[in-house]
Design a protein around this motif. Structure first.
Motif, PDB file in Angstrom:
ATOM      1  N   ILE A 351     -30.026   4.128  15.656  1.00  0.00           N
ATOM      2  CA  ILE A 351     -29.575   5.340  14.972  1.00  0.00           C
ATOM      3  C   ILE A 351     -28.826   6.198  15.981  1.00  0.00           C
ATOM      4  CG2 ILE A 351     -30.229   7.364  13.623  1.00  0.00           C
ATOM      5  CD1 ILE A 351     -30.877   4.785  12.228  1.00  0.00           C
ATOM      6  N   LEU A 352     -27.542   6.454  15.720  1.00  0.00           N
ATOM      7  CA  LEU A 352     -26.716   7.235  16.630  1.00  0.00           C
ATOM      8  C   LEU A 352     -26.650   8.696  16.178  1.00  0.00           C
ATOM      9  CD1 LEU A 352     -23.771   4.702  17.094  1.00  0.00           C
ATOM     10  CD2 LEU A 352     -25.768   5.025  18.560  1.00  0.00           C
ATOM     11  N   SER A 353     -26.379   9.563  17.121  1.00  0.00           N
ATOM     12  CA  SER A 353     -26.356  11.001  16.832  1.00  0.00           C
ATOM     13  C   SER A 353     -24.966  11.459  16.396  1.00  0.00           C
ATOM     14  CB  SER A 353     -26.781  11.799  18.064  1.00  0.00           C
ATOM     15  OG  SER A 353     -28.099  11.476  18.433  1.00  0.00           O
ATOM     16  N   PRO A 354     -24.868  12.207  15.294  1.00  0.00           N
ATOM     17  CA  PRO A 354     -23.587  12.790  14.866  1.00  0.00           C
ATOM     18  C   PRO A 354     -23.369  14.132  15.554  1.00  0.00           C
ATOM     19  CG  PRO A 354     -25.265  13.303  13.249  1.00  0.00           C
ATOM     20  CD  PRO A 354     -25.961  12.530  14.363  1.00  0.00           C
ATOM     21  N   SER A 355     -22.188  14.696  15.384  1.00  0.00           N
ATOM     22  CA  SER A 355     -21.893  16.012  15.958  1.00  0.00           C
ATOM     23  C   SER A 355     -20.855  16.716  15.100  1.00  0.00           C
ATOM     24  CB  SER A 355     -21.378  15.868  17.397  1.00  0.00           C
ATOM     25  OG  SER A 355     -20.209  15.056  17.422  1.00  0.00           O
ATOM     26  N   VAL A 356     -20.901  18.032  15.116  1.00  0.00           N
ATOM     27  CA  VAL A 356     -19.946  18.832  14.342  1.00  0.00           C
ATOM     28  C   VAL A 356     -18.631  18.950  15.103  1.00  0.00           C
ATOM     29  CG1 VAL A 356     -19.461  21.132  13.406  1.00  0.00           C
ATOM     30  CG2 VAL A 356     -21.748  20.134  13.148  1.00  0.00           C
ATOM     31  N   VAL A 357     -17.525  18.693  14.400  1.00  0.00           N
ATOM     32  CA  VAL A 357     -16.180  18.849  14.959  1.00  0.00           C
ATOM     33  C   VAL A 357     -15.558  20.077  14.292  1.00  0.00           C
ATOM     34  CG1 VAL A 357     -13.908  17.832  15.258  1.00  0.00           C
ATOM     35  CG2 VAL A 357     -15.945  16.378  15.333  1.00  0.00           C
ATOM     36  N   ILE A 358     -15.330  21.134  15.070  1.00  0.00           N
ATOM     37  CA  ILE A 358     -14.845  22.402  14.524  1.00  0.00           C
ATOM     38  C   ILE A 358     -13.325  22.437  14.534  1.00  0.00           C
ATOM     39  CG2 ILE A 358     -14.843  24.907  14.783  1.00  0.00           C
ATOM     40  CD1 ILE A 358     -17.598  24.639  16.120  1.00  0.00           C
ATOM     41  N   ARG A 359     -12.751  22.611  13.345  1.00  0.00           N
ATOM     42  CA  ARG A 359     -11.300  22.797  13.228  1.00  0.00           C
ATOM     43  C   ARG A 359     -11.045  24.113  12.488  1.00  0.00           C
ATOM     44  NH1 ARG A 359     -11.456  16.894  12.019  1.00  0.00           N
ATOM     45  NH2 ARG A 359     -11.015  15.841  14.015  1.00  0.00           N
ATOM     46  N   ASN A 360     -10.146  24.149  11.510  1.00  0.00           N
ATOM     47  CA  ASN A 360      -9.757  25.444  10.937  1.00  0.00           C
ATOM     48  C   ASN A 360      -9.953  25.561   9.428  1.00  0.00           C
ATOM     49  OD1 ASN A 360      -8.839  26.752  13.366  1.00  0.00           O
ATOM     50  ND2 ASN A 360      -7.086  25.366  13.334  1.00  0.00           N
ATOM     51  N   SER A 361     -10.858  24.776   8.862  1.00  0.00           N
ATOM     52  CA  SER A 361     -11.057  24.867   7.411  1.00  0.00           C
ATOM     53  C   SER A 361     -12.263  25.728   7.045  1.00  0.00           C
ATOM     54  CB  SER A 361     -11.268  23.465   6.824  1.00  0.00           C
ATOM     55  OG  SER A 361     -12.433  22.854   7.354  1.00  0.00           O
ATOM     56  N   CYS A 362     -12.896  26.354   8.046  1.00  0.00           N
ATOM     57  CA  CYS A 362     -14.020  27.250   7.798  1.00  0.00           C
ATOM     58  C   CYS A 362     -13.776  28.575   8.512  1.00  0.00           C
ATOM     59  CB  CYS A 362     -15.338  26.642   8.314  1.00  0.00           C
ATOM     60  SG  CYS A 362     -15.786  25.073   7.559  1.00  0.00           S
ATOM     61  N   ARG A 363     -14.236  29.647   7.915  1.00  0.00           N
ATOM     62  CA  ARG A 363     -14.091  30.950   8.572  1.00  0.00           C
ATOM     63  C   ARG A 363     -15.382  31.742   8.450  1.00  0.00           C
ATOM     64  NH1 ARG A 363     -13.028  35.789   5.837  1.00  0.00           N
ATOM     65  NH2 ARG A 363     -13.033  35.626   3.553  1.00  0.00           N
ATOM     66  N   ALA A 364     -15.565  32.665   9.377  1.00  0.00           N
ATOM     67  CA  ALA A 364     -16.727  33.548   9.353  1.00  0.00           C
ATOM     68  C   ALA A 364     -16.544  34.623   8.289  1.00  0.00           C
ATOM     69  CB  ALA A 364     -16.931  34.185  10.724  1.00  0.00           C
ATOM     70  N   ILE A 365     -17.641  35.005   7.629  1.00  0.00           N
ATOM     71  CA  ILE A 365     -17.578  36.041   6.617  1.00  0.00           C
ATOM     72  C   ILE A 365     -18.687  37.060   6.865  1.00  0.00           C
ATOM     73  CG2 ILE A 365     -16.605  34.497   4.872  1.00  0.00           C
ATOM     74  CD1 ILE A 365     -19.392  34.405   3.564  1.00  0.00           C
ATOM     75  N   ASP A 366     -18.543  38.261   6.271  1.00  0.00           N
ATOM     76  CA  ASP A 366     -19.572  39.285   6.344  1.00  0.00           C
ATOM     77  C   ASP A 366     -20.427  39.197   5.099  1.00  0.00           C
ATOM     78  OD1 ASP A 366     -18.581  40.298   8.754  1.00  0.00           O
ATOM     79  OD2 ASP A 366     -17.098  41.535   7.690  1.00  0.00           O
ATOM     80  N   ASN A 367     -21.726  39.285   5.288  1.00  0.00           N
ATOM     81  CA  ASN A 367     -22.645  39.294   4.141  1.00  0.00           C
ATOM     82  C   ASN A 367     -22.769  40.699   3.616  1.00  0.00           C
ATOM     83  OD1 ASN A 367     -23.607  36.552   3.816  1.00  0.00           O
ATOM     84  ND2 ASN A 367     -24.381  36.770   5.895  1.00  0.00           N
TER      85      ASN A 367
END
Length: 367
Positions: A351-367
């Motif tokens: 079982i190999l470990s995955p990792s998050v690849v950050i690009r530009n399809s997500c943005r931070a928002i205010d709750n």
């Protein structure tokens, strides 16, 4: 073809009379283009045995003679009879690969990595498509068995593949890729799908998202079941309400993603982020969002899983969870190679470990 004494010996020592009779059954033009060791020996002006030894790397032949024989073989287009050789060696040096669909980017990228590493290990790859069909999957598996491949690597259709194939996998070293077989008596290499989707959910949460839609869960695949489990575990841990759109088709394609997203957007949506079960689904979501005038990531953050090559293209630029495809390929080939050498060894799982690849399809928002 039965075209020389060397190959006749490989075929149960057929007598010269049988061989001659075989030649007499067919017109001479039938054999045009089949260059034999005897033909090479005649052109090189050496004995048949000398050619054979030169090609096998025997130390009994001088280097200059060996190079001359090899050069003449190349010029004449001589190719060894691999079928005859495999009958003697009890090995074909061929590995079968069964994928659900070669036009799936993840499958094609995996195939490329497997083919490259297989050659480094001394194997050729014979690729078959199952087209997400259990009956066809079993049919092509039997076909590869009939070709006497040394082993088979399979990216299975789904959960049911184990039951439909277990009488066949018992006959040849087999390694599953991608589908986590849990405690079943099979060899497999997989990524930690549950952990990967938990990481993805937690990443979106860190950006301020609390209404995260899980998109494209498939019940007929253990891989997808483990991914949605990761999402649900993360939601429980983070104290947010889960929301899942299921994919009832057999595959996770661009088209399926587009259709599901179009239907969802038509009804209106309240989530701030969509987490897709696969990158291919996410690309379908991008197309549907574009047609509805929904901007990514300004109006809706989007994340995928697999990190296929298309995801990095500038118009897509998709944040995703990476499956280490090259590592999967190397681990699967090494595992299969060990099984070929030691067929009675215990089943192994990686079982190999995955990792998050950050690009530009997500943005931070205010709750």
């Amino acid at each position: 073809m039965f075209v020389d004494k060397y190959e006749k010996r490989m075929y149960n020592n057929l007598s010269e009379n049988v061989f001659t009779g075989f030649r007499e059954l067919f017109p001479e033009e039938y054999f045009v283009g089949f260059v034999t060791l005897k033909d090479v020996a005649k052109v090189a002006g050496v004995s048949y045995a000398t050619v054979s030894r030169a090609l096998s790397g025997s130390p009994e032949i001088g280097e200059s003679t060996r190079k001359r024989v090899v050069r003449i073989c190349e010029e004449m287009g001589y190719t060894p009879n691999s079928v005859a050789r495999s009958m003697v060696m009890k090995r074909t040096n061929i590995i079968g690969l069964i994928v659900t669909s070669i036009d799936n980017p993840f499958m094609s990228e995996m195939t490329a990595h497997l083919e490259i590493y297989a050659r480094k290990c001394g194997y050729n790859l014979m690729v078959c498509n199952s087209s997400y069909n259990l009956d066809l999957e079993k049919e092509v598996f039997a076909l590869l068995l009939g070709r006497k491949v040394d082993g088979i690597i399979i990216i299975p259709v789904g959960n049911e593949s184990y039951d439909t194939l277990k009488t066949l996998t018992a006959q040849v070293p087999t390694v599953f890729i991608g589908e986590n077989m849990l405690d079943l008596p099979e060899n497999y290499v997989s990524v930690d799908n549950t952990s990967g989707m938990m990481q993805a959910t937690e990443y979106l949460y860190s950006l301020g998202h609390r209404r995260i839609l899980y998109f494209g869960a498939r019940d007929n695949s253990m891989t997808h079941k483990l991914r949605v489990d990761g999402y649900l575990h993360a939601c429980e841990k983070l104290g947010i309400t889960p929301n899942v759109i299921r994919n009832t088709s057999a595959r996770s394609s661009f088209q399926v993603g587009y259709v599901l997203a179009s239907e969802h957007f038509q009804k209106g949506f309240s989530e701030t982020a969509i987490l897709c079960a696969a990158d291919t689904l996410a690309i379908g979501v991008i197309q549907a969002a574009y047609e509805k005038g929904i901007r990514i990531p300004e109006d809706l953050s989007l994340m995928g899983f697999d990190n296929i090559s298309f995801s990095a293209l500038p118009p897509i630029d998709l944040t995703t969870v990476n499956q280490p495809k090259q590592e999967l390929a190397i681990s699967a080939l090494d595992m299969l190679n060990n099984r070929i050498k030691k067929p009675d060894a215990p089943h192994t799982r990686t079982i190999l470990s995955p990792s998050v690849v950050i690009r530009n399809s997500c943005r931070a928002i205010d709750n």
